[in-house]
Write an enzyme that holds these catalytic residues in place. Structure first.
Site, PDB file in Angstrom:
ATOM      1  N   LYS A 275      39.306  48.501  46.141  1.00 57.43           N
ATOM      2  CA  LYS A 275      37.888  48.802  46.395  1.00 57.43           C
ATOM      3  C   LYS A 275      37.532  48.564  47.868  1.00 57.43           C
ATOM      4  O   LYS A 275      36.818  49.357  48.470  1.00 57.43           O
ATOM      5  CB  LYS A 275      36.981  47.932  45.505  1.00 57.43           C
ATOM      6  CG  LYS A 275      37.151  48.179  44.008  1.00 57.43           C
ATOM      7  CD  LYS A 275      36.083  47.471  43.187  1.00 57.43           C
ATOM      8  CE  LYS A 275      36.185  45.959  43.216  1.00 57.43           C
ATOM      9  NZ  LYS A 275      37.316  45.388  42.428  1.00 57.43           N
TER      10      LYS A 275
ATOM     11  N   ARG B 145      28.719  44.437  37.872  1.00 52.94           N
ATOM     12  CA  ARG B 145      29.874  43.974  37.113  1.00 52.94           C
ATOM     13  C   ARG B 145      29.519  43.623  35.677  1.00 52.94           C
ATOM     14  O   ARG B 145      30.388  43.183  34.917  1.00 52.94           O
ATOM     15  CB  ARG B 145      30.424  42.707  37.784  1.00 52.94           C
ATOM     16  CG  ARG B 145      31.680  42.918  38.603  1.00 52.94           C
ATOM     17  CD  ARG B 145      31.923  41.609  39.335  1.00 52.94           C
ATOM     18  NE  ARG B 145      33.293  41.360  39.650  1.00 52.94           N
ATOM     19  CZ  ARG B 145      33.826  41.572  40.860  1.00 52.94           C
ATOM     20  NH1 ARG B 145      33.119  42.095  41.823  1.00 52.94           N
ATOM     21  NH2 ARG B 145      35.076  41.253  41.090  1.00 52.94           N
TER      22      ARG B 145
ATOM     23  N   ARG C 277      48.994  39.480  48.225  1.00 55.13           N
ATOM     24  CA  ARG C 277      47.961  39.819  49.214  1.00 55.13           C
ATOM     25  C   ARG C 277      47.744  38.687  50.208  1.00 55.13           C
ATOM     26  O   ARG C 277      47.702  37.528  49.839  1.00 55.13           O
ATOM     27  CB  ARG C 277      46.647  40.128  48.485  1.00 55.13           C
ATOM     28  CG  ARG C 277      45.499  40.434  49.437  1.00 55.13           C
ATOM     29  CD  ARG C 277      44.407  41.193  48.770  1.00 55.13           C
ATOM     30  NE  ARG C 277      43.552  40.332  47.953  1.00 55.13           N
ATOM     31  CZ  ARG C 277      42.418  40.775  47.376  1.00 55.13           C
ATOM     32  NH1 ARG C 277      42.051  42.031  47.510  1.00 55.13           N
ATOM     33  NH2 ARG C 277      41.695  39.956  46.651  1.00 55.13           N
TER      34      ARG C 277
ATOM     35  N   ARG D 288      43.675  34.279  49.647  1.00 58.30           N
ATOM     36  CA  ARG D 288      42.381  33.973  49.052  1.00 58.30           C
ATOM     37  C   ARG D 288      42.567  32.918  47.963  1.00 58.30           C
ATOM     38  O   ARG D 288      43.559  32.958  47.243  1.00 58.30           O
ATOM     39  CB  ARG D 288      41.780  35.246  48.442  1.00 58.30           C
ATOM     40  CG  ARG D 288      40.490  35.683  49.108  1.00 58.30           C
ATOM     41  CD  ARG D 288      40.091  37.051  48.676  1.00 58.30           C
ATOM     42  NE  ARG D 288      39.613  37.097  47.297  1.00 58.30           N
ATOM     43  CZ  ARG D 288      39.041  38.175  46.764  1.00 58.30           C
ATOM     44  NH1 ARG D 288      38.886  39.256  47.488  1.00 58.30           N
ATOM     45  NH2 ARG D 288      38.631  38.163  45.518  1.00 58.30           N
TER      46      ARG D 288
ATOM     47  N   ARG E 124      40.609  36.641  36.088  1.00 53.91           N
ATOM     48  CA  ARG E 124      39.747  37.707  36.644  1.00 53.91           C
ATOM     49  C   ARG E 124      39.926  38.993  35.839  1.00 53.91           C
ATOM     50  O   ARG E 124      38.967  39.731  35.605  1.00 53.91           O
ATOM     51  CB  ARG E 124      40.074  37.949  38.120  1.00 53.91           C
ATOM     52  CG  ARG E 124      39.483  36.880  39.041  1.00 53.91           C
ATOM     53  CD  ARG E 124      40.259  36.726  40.331  1.00 53.91           C
ATOM     54  NE  ARG E 124      40.076  37.809  41.275  1.00 53.91           N
ATOM     55  CZ  ARG E 124      40.901  38.022  42.312  1.00 53.91           C
ATOM     56  NH1 ARG E 124      41.943  37.236  42.519  1.00 53.91           N
ATOM     57  NH2 ARG E 124      40.672  39.015  43.139  1.00 53.91           N
TER      58      ARG E 124
HETATM   59  P1  ADP Z   1      37.850  41.182  43.131  1.00 51.82           P
HETATM   60  O1  ADP Z   1      37.229  42.475  42.733  1.00 51.82           O
HETATM   61  O2  ADP Z   1      39.154  41.336  43.814  1.00 51.82           O
HETATM   62  O3  ADP Z   1      37.918  40.166  42.021  1.00 51.82           O
HETATM   63  P2  ADP Z   1      35.504  40.382  44.752  1.00 51.82           P
HETATM   64  O4  ADP Z   1      35.643  39.993  46.170  1.00 51.82           O
HETATM   65  O5  ADP Z   1      34.737  41.607  44.433  1.00 51.82           O
HETATM   66  O6  ADP Z   1      37.003  40.457  44.242  1.00 51.82           O
HETATM   67  O7  ADP Z   1      34.866  39.161  43.917  1.00 51.82           O
HETATM   68  C1  ADP Z   1      35.365  37.856  44.001  1.00 51.82           C
HETATM   69  C2  ADP Z   1      34.614  36.944  43.038  1.00 51.82           C
HETATM   70  O8  ADP Z   1      33.237  36.904  43.407  1.00 51.82           O
HETATM   71  C3  ADP Z   1      34.606  37.377  41.581  1.00 51.82           C
HETATM   72  O9  ADP Z   1      35.751  36.930  40.874  1.00 51.82           O
HETATM   73  C4  ADP Z   1      33.322  36.713  41.071  1.00 51.82           C
HETATM   74  O10 ADP Z   1      33.499  35.336  40.835  1.00 51.82           O
HETATM   75  C5  ADP Z   1      32.395  36.854  42.268  1.00 51.82           C
HETATM   76  N1  ADP Z   1      31.596  38.107  42.201  1.00 51.82           N
HETATM   77  C6  ADP Z   1      31.662  39.161  43.057  1.00 51.82           C
HETATM   78  N2  ADP Z   1      30.809  40.135  42.693  1.00 51.82           N
HETATM   79  C7  ADP Z   1      30.170  39.687  41.582  1.00 51.82           C
HETATM   80  C8  ADP Z   1      29.174  40.231  40.719  1.00 51.82           C
HETATM   81  N3  ADP Z   1      28.659  41.461  40.921  1.00 51.82           N
HETATM   82  N4  ADP Z   1      28.762  39.482  39.665  1.00 51.82           N
HETATM   83  C9  ADP Z   1      29.255  38.253  39.444  1.00 51.82           C
HETATM   84  N5  ADP Z   1      30.203  37.687  40.200  1.00 51.82           N
HETATM   85  C10 ADP Z   1      30.662  38.381  41.271  1.00 51.82           C
END
Ligand code: ADP
Length: 215
Positions: free
Chosen positions: A15, A90, A129, A162, A173
């Site tokens: 993404k 999400r 990563r 990370r 996740r």
């Molecule tokens: P990835 O898609 O690789 O898991 P992101 O950087 O999008 O990574 O998100 C990292 C973390 O941030 C998620 O695992 C969650 O804990 C939190 N997070 C990000 N976006 C949201 C969202 N829209 N709602 C709830 N938690 C979120």
């Protein structure tokens, strides 16, 4: 006319990479809730302190927290500027809240790009990563190694992993994604907004497919 897009998919689907390509091609404001939350954690804000525990456990940060962050931000974006939502919505409640926030500004989502990647590929990608803490450039130990091992090509900074890119948290996740985030696919499917892109040869090939569809 301003284009409003959502980029959707499991963790590690690419993404972030595709968001950069879309942002540059269509001159979009790129809003990544993951980046915003990591920034809040780094700065030790109240939101950051609350979010940290969820992020490190591979769980979602509570809806009301992320909905507020995104709604506040949307209200500041000029009406004629398009926005790319990355990592948001999400959950179904987040999707409904986004529609409402956009509607308040006379806008709507025009398309949802769904990057569909199988779980085992996600695990391989995320375990390897690495990230530059200075410029956020992304590498992979075997797939996209830096010129010098462990060092960013741009900044010369030592690459980091990370906190949530370890196998236990990656599996959590994925569970979170399947149980809470996948229903959002149907939400947008019913609105005829979904464009699914499966695994392709290269990030460039994926971008080409997305551009072709959006153009
Ligand atoms: P990835 O898609 O690789 O898991 P992101 O950087 O999008 O990574 O998100 C990292 C973390 O941030 C998620 O695992 C969650 O804990 C939190 N997070 C990000 N976006 C949201 C969202 N829209 N709602 C709830 N938690 C979120």
């Amino acid at each position: 006319m301003a284009l409003n897009l959502v980029i959707f998919g499991p963790p590690g689907a690419g993404k972030g990479t595709q968001s950069e390509a879309l942002r540059d091609k269509y001159n979009l404001e790129h809003l990544s809730t993951g980046d915003m939350l990591r920034e809040a954690v780094k700065n030790g804000t109240e939101t950051g302190l609350l979010a940290k525990q969820y992020m490190e456990g591979g769980k979602l940060v509570p809806d009301e927290v992320v909905i507020k962050i995104i709604s506040d931000k949307v209200a500041t974006i000029a009406a004629d500027r398009g926005t790319l939502f990355d990592g948001f919505p999400r959950t179904l409640d987040q999707a409904a809240a986004l529609d409402k926030a956009l509607e308040g500004n006379g806008r709507k989502i025009d398309a949802v790009v769904f990057l569909n990647v199988p779980d085992e590929e996600v695990v391989t990608r995320l375990c390897g990563r690495r990230m530059c803490p200075a410029c956020n450039a992304i590498y992979h130990v075997t797939g996209k190694p830096p010129k010098k091992e462990g060092v960013c090509d741009n900044e010369g900074a030592a690459l980091i992993q990370r906190a949530d890119d370890n196998e236990t948290v990656i599996r959590q996740r994925l569970d979170t994604y399947h149980s809470q985030t996948q229903p959002v696919i149907d939400y947008y499917g019913k609105k005829n907004l979904l464009k699914e892109v499966g695994l392709t040869g290269s990030p460039q090939e994926t971008s080409r497919k997305i551009f072709e569809y959006l153009d």
